[in-house]
Design a protein around this motif. Sequence first.
Motif, short mmCIF file in Angstrom:
data_model
loop_
_atom_site.label_atom_id
_atom_site.label_comp_id
_atom_site.label_asym_id
_atom_site.label_seq_id
_atom_site.Cartn_x
_atom_site.Cartn_y
_atom_site.Cartn_z
N GLU A 115 45.57 9.28 29.30
CA GLU A 115 45.31 8.37 30.40
C GLU A 115 43.79 8.35 30.56
OE1 GLU A 115 45.57 7.49 35.14
OE2 GLU A 115 46.75 9.15 34.39
N ARG A 127 41.08 2.97 36.55
CA ARG A 127 42.01 3.26 35.47
C ARG A 127 41.77 2.30 34.32
NH1 ARG A 127 47.13 1.69 33.82
NH2 ARG A 127 48.41 3.35 33.01
N GLY A 129 43.60 2.66 31.30
CA GLY A 129 44.90 2.49 30.65
C GLY A 129 45.36 3.76 29.98
N PHE A 145 50.56 -1.85 29.50
CA PHE A 145 49.71 -2.90 30.05
C PHE A 145 50.53 -4.06 30.56
CE2 PHE A 145 47.19 -0.46 27.10
CZ PHE A 145 46.14 -0.12 27.91
#
Length: 182
Positions: A115, A127, A129, A145
């Motif tokens: 992560e 974030r 992904g 996604f």
Amino acid sequence: AQPVADIVWHAASQTLLASVPANGGVYSNRLVAIDPASGLVTNSYPVGFDPSQMEISPGGNYLYVALSNRTMLRRFDLNTRVAGLIFALGTNSDLVRFAYDFCVPPGLSDSVVVEARDQDSMGSTSRAGIFRFNSGAAVSLPNFFASGGWLLESLNTGSDVVLSPSLARGNASTGAILATAT
């Protein structure tokens, strides 16, 4: 007293392994083997600048360690005790990408799932992904996604197993990760 960033148990050698950060004194930037009975360091191995979080592969063959303020990962071979492949997480001119967390999925000792988060020059994070690396090469995880309910990503084939808003049942192999798109 020796500062350590993280520690794991290596069952095959019955040894504790600890990552020592850049400010760790005599064992700085090294992975140290510790005898669990005496607490003494029995060996040390250079792994790179500022090692921190570690994850051991389920088979006990590899140890993955975050380096350089978590901006890259390194695979350490526990059989030969040699630091090997480096996994660069990628950056662009404005953001620094770092491993917020990572794991080694069961049965896939040569893969690591990360992560990632991006940090801007002001220190704000967002974030980026979830990414998978096989032998250092990025592998697509398209479900992470997507938008909508629960999603399942097959790590063995790279194909999707659908478990989405209707929560339809799907068959999953042991090499799967379940996550929400949010």
